[in-house]
Design an enzyme around this catalytic site. Structure first.
Site, PDB file in Angstrom:
ATOM      1  N   ASP A  37     -13.436  -2.026   0.984  1.00  0.00           N
ATOM      2  CA  ASP A  37     -12.962  -1.973  -0.407  1.00  0.00           C
ATOM      3  C   ASP A  37     -14.124  -1.489  -1.279  1.00  0.00           C
ATOM      4  O   ASP A  37     -15.275  -1.492  -0.847  1.00  0.00           O
ATOM      5  CB  ASP A  37     -12.510  -3.361  -0.888  1.00  0.00           C
ATOM      6  CG  ASP A  37     -11.416  -3.301  -1.959  1.00  0.00           C
ATOM      7  OD1 ASP A  37     -10.263  -3.651  -1.663  1.00  0.00           O
ATOM      8  OD2 ASP A  37     -11.702  -2.869  -3.104  1.00  0.00           O
ATOM      9  N   ASP A  58     -15.441   3.621  -0.488  1.00  0.00           N
ATOM     10  CA  ASP A  58     -14.505   4.286  -1.389  1.00  0.00           C
ATOM     11  C   ASP A  58     -13.761   5.279  -0.504  1.00  0.00           C
ATOM     12  O   ASP A  58     -14.356   6.254  -0.015  1.00  0.00           O
ATOM     13  CB  ASP A  58     -15.268   5.004  -2.504  1.00  0.00           C
ATOM     14  CG  ASP A  58     -14.343   5.800  -3.405  1.00  0.00           C
ATOM     15  OD1 ASP A  58     -13.167   6.035  -3.028  1.00  0.00           O
ATOM     16  OD2 ASP A  58     -14.791   6.206  -4.484  1.00  0.00           O
ATOM     17  N   VAL A  59     -12.468   5.052  -0.276  1.00  0.00           N
ATOM     18  CA  VAL A  59     -11.735   5.879   0.701  1.00  0.00           C
ATOM     19  C   VAL A  59     -11.654   7.343   0.298  1.00  0.00           C
ATOM     20  O   VAL A  59     -11.359   8.199   1.130  1.00  0.00           O
ATOM     21  CB  VAL A  59     -10.302   5.338   0.975  1.00  0.00           C
ATOM     22  CG1 VAL A  59     -10.335   3.983   1.659  1.00  0.00           C
ATOM     23  CG2 VAL A  59      -9.468   5.305  -0.311  1.00  0.00           C
ATOM     24  N   ASN A  85      -4.543   1.341   3.522  1.00  0.00           N
ATOM     25  CA  ASN A  85      -3.814   0.610   2.477  1.00  0.00           C
ATOM     26  C   ASN A  85      -4.342   0.847   1.068  1.00  0.00           C
ATOM     27  O   ASN A  85      -3.586   0.732   0.102  1.00  0.00           O
ATOM     28  CB  ASN A  85      -3.892  -0.892   2.809  1.00  0.00           C
ATOM     29  CG  ASN A  85      -3.502  -1.760   1.627  1.00  0.00           C
ATOM     30  OD1 ASN A  85      -2.328  -1.962   1.352  1.00  0.00           O
ATOM     31  ND2 ASN A  85      -4.502  -2.261   0.892  1.00  0.00           N
ATOM     32  N   TYR A 149       1.506   9.541  -8.147  1.00  0.00           N
ATOM     33  CA  TYR A 149       1.587   8.495  -7.114  1.00  0.00           C
ATOM     34  C   TYR A 149       2.728   8.792  -6.142  1.00  0.00           C
ATOM     35  O   TYR A 149       2.578   8.721  -4.920  1.00  0.00           O
ATOM     36  CB  TYR A 149       1.802   7.166  -7.839  1.00  0.00           C
ATOM     37  CG  TYR A 149       1.913   5.937  -6.982  1.00  0.00           C
ATOM     38  CD1 TYR A 149       0.772   5.311  -6.479  1.00  0.00           C
ATOM     39  CD2 TYR A 149       3.164   5.365  -6.706  1.00  0.00           C
ATOM     40  CE1 TYR A 149       0.876   4.155  -5.713  1.00  0.00           C
ATOM     41  CE2 TYR A 149       3.269   4.216  -5.951  1.00  0.00           C
ATOM     42  CZ  TYR A 149       2.125   3.614  -5.456  1.00  0.00           C
ATOM     43  OH  TYR A 149       2.229   2.470  -4.702  1.00  0.00           O
ATOM     44  N   LYS A 153       2.477   9.521  -2.187  1.00  0.00           N
ATOM     45  CA  LYS A 153       3.134   8.654  -1.203  1.00  0.00           C
ATOM     46  C   LYS A 153       4.109   9.455  -0.335  1.00  0.00           C
ATOM     47  O   LYS A 153       4.305   9.142   0.845  1.00  0.00           O
ATOM     48  CB  LYS A 153       3.851   7.495  -1.905  1.00  0.00           C
ATOM     49  CG  LYS A 153       2.894   6.480  -2.564  1.00  0.00           C
ATOM     50  CD  LYS A 153       1.904   5.896  -1.577  1.00  0.00           C
ATOM     51  CE  LYS A 153       1.270   4.601  -2.070  1.00  0.00           C
ATOM     52  NZ  LYS A 153       0.195   4.143  -1.159  1.00  0.00           N
ATOM     53  N   THR A 186       1.851  -8.159  -6.655  1.00  0.00           N
ATOM     54  CA  THR A 186       0.387  -8.034  -6.588  1.00  0.00           C
ATOM     55  C   THR A 186      -0.081  -7.622  -7.978  1.00  0.00           C
ATOM     56  O   THR A 186       0.733  -7.310  -8.856  1.00  0.00           O
ATOM     57  CB  THR A 186      -0.047  -6.932  -5.592  1.00  0.00           C
ATOM     58  OG1 THR A 186       0.391  -5.668  -6.113  1.00  0.00           O
ATOM     59  CG2 THR A 186       0.519  -7.150  -4.205  1.00  0.00           C
TER      60      THR A 186
HETATM   61  N1  LIG Z   1       2.464  -3.847  -4.758  1.00  0.00           N
HETATM   62  C1  LIG Z   1       3.496  -3.056  -4.550  1.00  0.00           C
HETATM   63  O1  LIG Z   1       4.600  -3.318  -5.023  1.00  0.00           O
HETATM   64  C2  LIG Z   1       3.355  -1.807  -3.727  1.00  0.00           C
HETATM   65  C3  LIG Z   1       4.527  -1.097  -3.450  1.00  0.00           C
HETATM   66  C4  LIG Z   1       4.434   0.060  -2.676  1.00  0.00           C
HETATM   67  C5  LIG Z   1       3.218   0.473  -2.194  1.00  0.00           C
HETATM   68  N2  LIG Z   1       2.089  -0.233  -2.492  1.00  0.00           N
HETATM   69  C6  LIG Z   1       0.834   0.274  -1.954  1.00  0.00           C
HETATM   70  O2  LIG Z   1       0.173  -0.764  -1.258  1.00  0.00           O
HETATM   71  C7  LIG Z   1      -1.236  -0.590  -1.348  1.00  0.00           C
HETATM   72  C8  LIG Z   1      -1.870  -1.848  -1.911  1.00  0.00           C
HETATM   73  O3  LIG Z   1      -1.325  -2.111  -3.201  1.00  0.00           O
HETATM   74  P1  LIG Z   1      -1.531  -3.520  -3.956  1.00  0.00           P
HETATM   75  O4  LIG Z   1      -0.291  -3.778  -4.687  1.00  0.00           O
HETATM   76  O5  LIG Z   1      -2.098  -4.497  -3.033  1.00  0.00           O
HETATM   77  O6  LIG Z   1      -2.642  -3.067  -5.042  1.00  0.00           O
HETATM   78  P2  LIG Z   1      -3.847  -3.879  -5.673  1.00  0.00           P
HETATM   79  O7  LIG Z   1      -4.226  -3.106  -6.894  1.00  0.00           O
HETATM   80  O8  LIG Z   1      -3.529  -5.315  -5.796  1.00  0.00           O
HETATM   81  O9  LIG Z   1      -5.012  -3.733  -4.560  1.00  0.00           O
HETATM   82  C9  LIG Z   1      -5.533  -2.473  -4.222  1.00  0.00           C
HETATM   83  C10 LIG Z   1      -6.885  -2.658  -3.537  1.00  0.00           C
HETATM   84  O10 LIG Z   1      -7.375  -1.343  -3.227  1.00  0.00           O
HETATM   85  C11 LIG Z   1      -8.741  -1.265  -3.645  1.00  0.00           C
HETATM   86  N3  LIG Z   1      -9.078   0.128  -3.952  1.00  0.00           N
HETATM   87  C12 LIG Z   1      -8.682   0.883  -5.023  1.00  0.00           C
HETATM   88  N4  LIG Z   1      -9.243   2.098  -4.976  1.00  0.00           N
HETATM   89  C13 LIG Z   1      -9.999   2.132  -3.831  1.00  0.00           C
HETATM   90  C14 LIG Z   1     -10.813   3.125  -3.232  1.00  0.00           C
HETATM   91  N5  LIG Z   1     -10.968   4.321  -3.794  1.00  0.00           N
HETATM   92  N6  LIG Z   1     -11.413   2.819  -2.059  1.00  0.00           N
HETATM   93  C15 LIG Z   1     -11.267   1.604  -1.485  1.00  0.00           C
HETATM   94  N7  LIG Z   1     -10.534   0.615  -2.030  1.00  0.00           N
HETATM   95  C16 LIG Z   1      -9.902   0.890  -3.187  1.00  0.00           C
HETATM   96  C17 LIG Z   1      -8.819  -2.168  -4.862  1.00  0.00           C
HETATM   97  O11 LIG Z   1     -10.170  -2.558  -5.142  1.00  0.00           O
HETATM   98  C18 LIG Z   1      -7.934  -3.326  -4.440  1.00  0.00           C
HETATM   99  O12 LIG Z   1      -8.645  -4.302  -3.715  1.00  0.00           O
HETATM  100  C19 LIG Z   1      -1.452   0.651  -2.220  1.00  0.00           C
HETATM  101  O13 LIG Z   1      -1.591   1.785  -1.412  1.00  0.00           O
HETATM  102  C20 LIG Z   1      -0.161   0.731  -2.997  1.00  0.00           C
HETATM  103  O14 LIG Z   1       0.094   2.028  -3.464  1.00  0.00           O
HETATM  104  C21 LIG Z   1       2.130  -1.350  -3.258  1.00  0.00           C
END
Ligand SMILES: NC(=O)c1ccc[n+]([C@@H]2O[C@H](COP(=O)([O-])OP(=O)(O)OC[C@H]3O[C@@H](n4cnc5c(N)ncnc54)[C@H](O)[C@@H]3O)[C@@H](O)[C@H]2O)c1
Length: 254
Positions: A37, A58-59, A85, A149, A153, A186
């Site tokens: 992360d 940083d991905v 993720n 986004y 995706k 989240t």
């Molecule tokens: N929560 C939802 O409803 C939902 C729905 C569909 C898809 N997603 C996807 O699931 C994944 C996680 O989402 P979430 O809801 O847990 O989000 P979140 O914002 O709670 O957590 C995201 C995490 O990714 C980290 N992050 C952000 N940019 C980064 C980078 N450049 N390099 C490394 N780490 C990085 C952040 O620090 C954080 O810990 C994402 O890809 C999101 O698009 C989430």
């Protein structure tokens, strides 16, 4: 469910939200998890709790992928599971989105997932493994408010299938699947609902309303799917799009 004992798993964006839940469930099922992360403090704390490792990454920075793989192979000697993720969600429609936001979104989601898949295939091809890419239901459908986004995706969805196709053609025992969550409780979704509808998911009433309206789920709902895809129970599941949305894409509103 088949155990994940002796499996080495990487989860990106694992400091909170879905990534944290994925890391926790993979560790509970026996895997040794490497959490990555940009949020070092939270990521390290969770890694310690799960008896895993933390690697700051940083991905969207390609060099960190080589450093991460070198760290994992050096310390653990193998890689069995990668969960791509990490992500951000920026709210903009086609008229208001800026080129900078567009590029930042593509670079974290799509470039990051591409580099992750590429490095994982190289690391896994001799022994096999499972790559799990976090897409979204907006990668299957359009979204007025999430223009960049949604495009990213959708790209992850087809990238996943192409990685699966390559691995099968080459005879590698590597499976690559995408997961498509609906709205999950989240920080990402809490911020989006506050912004779009003034809804506060801290309140039980709003949570219940969103459960009925959006099919709102919990991070564990996604982590259970990730653990299944990581395990040998999913040995025949490859190139698939696993929708986990409590019917959001299947049921017309009302
Ligand atoms: N929560 C939802 O409803 C939902 C729905 C569909 C898809 N997603 C996807 O699931 C994944 C996680 O989402 P979430 O809801 O847990 O989000 P979140 O914002 O709670 O957590 C995201 C995490 O990714 C980290 N992050 C952000 N940019 C980064 C980078 N450049 N390099 C490394 N780490 C990085 C952040 O620090 C954080 O810990 C994402 O890809 C999101 O698009 C989430």
């Amino acid at each position: 469910m088949a155990s994940l004992n002796n499996r080495i798993a990487i989860v990106t964006g694992a400091a909170q939200g879905l990534g944290a839940a994925d890391a926790r469930v993979l560790a509970e099922r026996g895997a040794r998890v490497v959490l990555t992360d940009i949020d070092e403090e939270r990521g390290r704390a969770l890694a310690e709790e799960l008896d895993g490792d933390f690697f700051r990454q940083d991905v969207s920075d390609e060099a960190t992928w080589d450093a991460l793989m070198a760290h994992v192979l050096d310390r653990h000697g193998q890689l069995d599971v990668l969960v791509n993720n990490a992500g951000i969600a920026v709210i903009h429609d086609i008229e208001s989105a800026t080129t900078e936001e567009w590029r930042r979104t593509q670079s974290i989601h799509l470039d990051g997932t591409f580099w992750g898949c590429q490095r994982a295939v190289r690391a896994m091809k001799a022994r096999g493994g499972s790559i799990i890419n976090m897409s979204s239901i907006v990668g299957l459908q359009g979204s007025a408010d999430y223009i960049a986004y949604s495009a990213a995706k959708g790209g992850i969805r087809s990238l996943t299938k192409s990685v699966a196709a390559h691995c099968r053609r080459q005879g590698y025992a590597i499976r690559c699947n995408s997961v498509h969550p609906g709205a999950i409780n989240t920080q990402m979704v809490q911020a989006a609902l506050r912004h779009s509808s003034n809804i506060d998911l801290a309140g039980a009433e709003d949570q219940e309303a969103m459960r009925l309206q959006l099919g709102l789920g919990e991070p564990l709902d996604i982590a259970n799917m990730v653990a299944f895809l990581a395990s040998d129970d999913a040995k025949h599941v490859n190139g698939a799009e696993m929708v986990v949305d409590n019917g959001a894409t299947a049921i017309l509103a009302g």
